[in-house]
Design an enzyme around this catalytic site. Structure first.
Site, PDB file in Angstrom:
ATOM      1  N   ASP A  12       0.837  -1.230  -0.095  1.00 33.47           N
ATOM      2  CA  ASP A  12      -0.118   0.091   0.051  1.00 33.47           C
ATOM      3  C   ASP A  12       0.964   1.277   0.077  1.00 33.47           C
ATOM      4  OD1 ASP A  12      -2.462   1.411  -0.029  1.00 33.47           O
ATOM      5  OD2 ASP A  12      -2.554   1.283   2.144  1.00 33.47           O
ATOM      6  N   HIS A  29       2.527   3.676  -8.873  1.00 30.01           N
ATOM      7  CA  HIS A  29       2.256   2.293  -9.407  1.00 30.01           C
ATOM      8  C   HIS A  29       3.399   1.541 -10.069  1.00 30.01           C
ATOM      9  CE1 HIS A  29      -1.720   2.664  -7.485  1.00 30.01           C
ATOM     10  NE2 HIS A  29      -2.143   3.278  -8.584  1.00 30.01           N
ATOM     11  N   LEU A 123      11.567 -19.650  -5.575  1.00 27.63           N
ATOM     12  CA  LEU A 123      10.545 -19.104  -4.742  1.00 27.63           C
ATOM     13  C   LEU A 123       9.270 -19.126  -5.255  1.00 27.63           C
ATOM     14  CD1 LEU A 123       9.937 -16.582  -2.460  1.00 27.63           C
ATOM     15  CD2 LEU A 123       9.935 -15.056  -4.579  1.00 27.63           C
TER      16      LEU A 123
HETATM   17  C1  IPE Z   1      -5.161  -2.690  -0.257  1.00 25.48           C
HETATM   18  O1  IPE Z   1      -4.930  -1.331  -0.486  1.00 25.48           O
HETATM   19  C2  IPE Z   1      -5.342  -3.611  -1.789  1.00 25.48           C
HETATM   20  C3  IPE Z   1      -4.016  -3.666  -2.552  1.00 25.48           C
HETATM   21  C4  IPE Z   1      -2.855  -3.493  -2.119  1.00 25.48           C
HETATM   22  C5  IPE Z   1      -3.904  -4.239  -3.812  1.00 25.48           C
HETATM   23  P1  IPE Z   1      -6.040  -0.330  -0.850  1.00 25.48           P
HETATM   24  O2  IPE Z   1      -5.197   0.809  -0.885  1.00 25.48           O
HETATM   25  O3  IPE Z   1      -7.000  -0.611  -1.923  1.00 25.48           O
HETATM   26  O4  IPE Z   1      -6.887  -0.618   0.769  1.00 25.48           O
HETATM   27  P2  IPE Z   1      -7.786   0.413   1.346  1.00 25.48           P
HETATM   28  O5  IPE Z   1      -8.597   1.210   0.105  1.00 25.48           O
HETATM   29  O6  IPE Z   1      -6.851   1.481   1.849  1.00 25.48           O
HETATM   30  O7  IPE Z   1      -8.607  -0.344   2.312  1.00 25.48           O
HETATM   31  C1  IPE Z   2      -1.433   0.180  -3.432  1.00 24.36           C
HETATM   32  O1  IPE Z   2      -1.342   1.815  -3.432  1.00 24.36           O
HETATM   33  C2  IPE Z   2      -1.520  -0.187  -4.914  1.00 24.36           C
HETATM   34  C3  IPE Z   2      -3.073  -0.620  -5.412  1.00 24.36           C
HETATM   35  C4  IPE Z   2      -3.996  -0.762  -4.121  1.00 24.36           C
HETATM   36  C5  IPE Z   2      -3.143  -1.036  -6.494  1.00 24.36           C
HETATM   37  P1  IPE Z   2      -2.503   2.762  -3.498  1.00 24.36           P
HETATM   38  O2  IPE Z   2      -2.793   2.868  -4.629  1.00 24.36           O
HETATM   39  O3  IPE Z   2      -3.608   2.258  -2.542  1.00 24.36           O
HETATM   40  O4  IPE Z   2      -1.663   3.940  -2.787  1.00 24.36           O
HETATM   41  P2  IPE Z   2      -2.566   4.889  -1.684  1.00 24.36           P
HETATM   42  O5  IPE Z   2      -2.868   3.896  -0.458  1.00 24.36           O
HETATM   43  O6  IPE Z   2      -3.526   5.730  -2.175  1.00 24.36           O
HETATM   44  O7  IPE Z   2      -1.406   5.843  -1.233  1.00 24.36           O
HETATM   45 MG    MG Z   3      -4.131   2.395  -0.730  1.00 21.84          MG
END
Ligand code: IPE
Ligand code: IPE
Ligand code: MG
Length: 234
Positions: A12, A29, A123
């Protein structure tokens, strides 16, 4: 140090990382995908045998269209390039989640990748795409119900093992350590069944900045824990 056999990661913070640099979320990303590649090698060199990462959740479809499209484009490229890297590193790759909602060409790349790497003994790398723990349980219940309806399974014979065998993770051990980057203290629908007794480690470091040093810190924290059930440390 006790190295966890299976590490699962909620990757995240890509968006926040990019925003802090005055860049668009998608840049986060792209960097995040590079971190994944590095982490496979680092984890294996540390002695971790299973690495499972949350790449796209069932909830992530509700993001703006341009972000969903950019993530799908990134996944598409990632899947194509992964075969070469997996072969070079003897890495077995699996994808969990409901693949039926993915574009045909991405599904084909996933099928090719899983087939090409199925005998590799390095892995065990698992990527969760269009994955939700609740949706996985729903699909498992559906499959079990169909067997009951067909008469091949008695309701009284349904055990925890039966359920585990019908999940996308059938054949994989449960995670020993669950890491979440960028600070949120929630599970966000990841591996609900499998993390019953995983140790949890949350770091404020956003995913694109996660590195070997951070993984070592997480493993050190894990190593100092007294575990219950799961793979109790000796
Ligand atoms: C969790 O992150 C999902 C992934 C890492 C793919 P999100 O950013 O989507 O989760 P929330 O919205 O903070 O719960
Ligand atoms: C995690 O990073 C990647 C995915 C959920 C695809 P986020 O896109 O959720 O990044 P934040 O949480 O908004 O910073
Ligand atoms: Mg996120």
């Amino acid at each position: 140090m006790n190295i966890p056999n299976h590490v699962a990661i909620i990757m995240d913070g890509n968006g926040r990382w990019a925003k802090a640099k005055g860049m668009p979320r998608n840049y986060g990303h792209v960097q995040g995908a590079k971190t994944v590649e590095d982490m496979c090698e680092i984890a294996w060199n540390m002695g971790i045998k299973y690495l499972t990462v949350y790449a796209f959740s069932t909830e992530n479809w509700s993001r703006p269209d341009d972000e969903v499209n950019a993530l799908m484009k990134l996944l598409r490229n990632y899947m194509k390039n992964c075969i070469k890297r997996a072969s070079a590193n003897n890495m077995r790759v699996r994808v969990i989640g409901d693949k039926t909602r993915l574009d045909e060409d991405i599904r084909k790349s996933i099928a090719d990748l899983e087939e090409a790497t199925k005998d590799y003994t390095g892995l065990n790398f698992t990527i969760a795409i269009n994955y939700g723990g609740r949706d996985e349980l729903r699909r498992a219940v559906k499959a079990i119900s169909e067997e009951v309806k067909a008469g091949s399974l008695e309701p009284s014979d349904i055990t925890e093992e039966t359920i585990a065998m019908h999940l996308d993770t059938a054949g994989l051990p449960d995670p020993d350590l669950l890491i979440r980057t960028c600070g949120e203290l929630r599970i966000s629908n990841f591996l609900l069944w499998q993390i019953s007794y995983s140790e949890i480690y949350v770091t404020d470091v956003p995913w694109p900045d996660f590195n070997k040093e951070e993984l070592v810190k997480a493993c050190e924290a894990y190593s100092g824990r007294t575990r219950k059930f799961g793979n109790v440390l000796k």
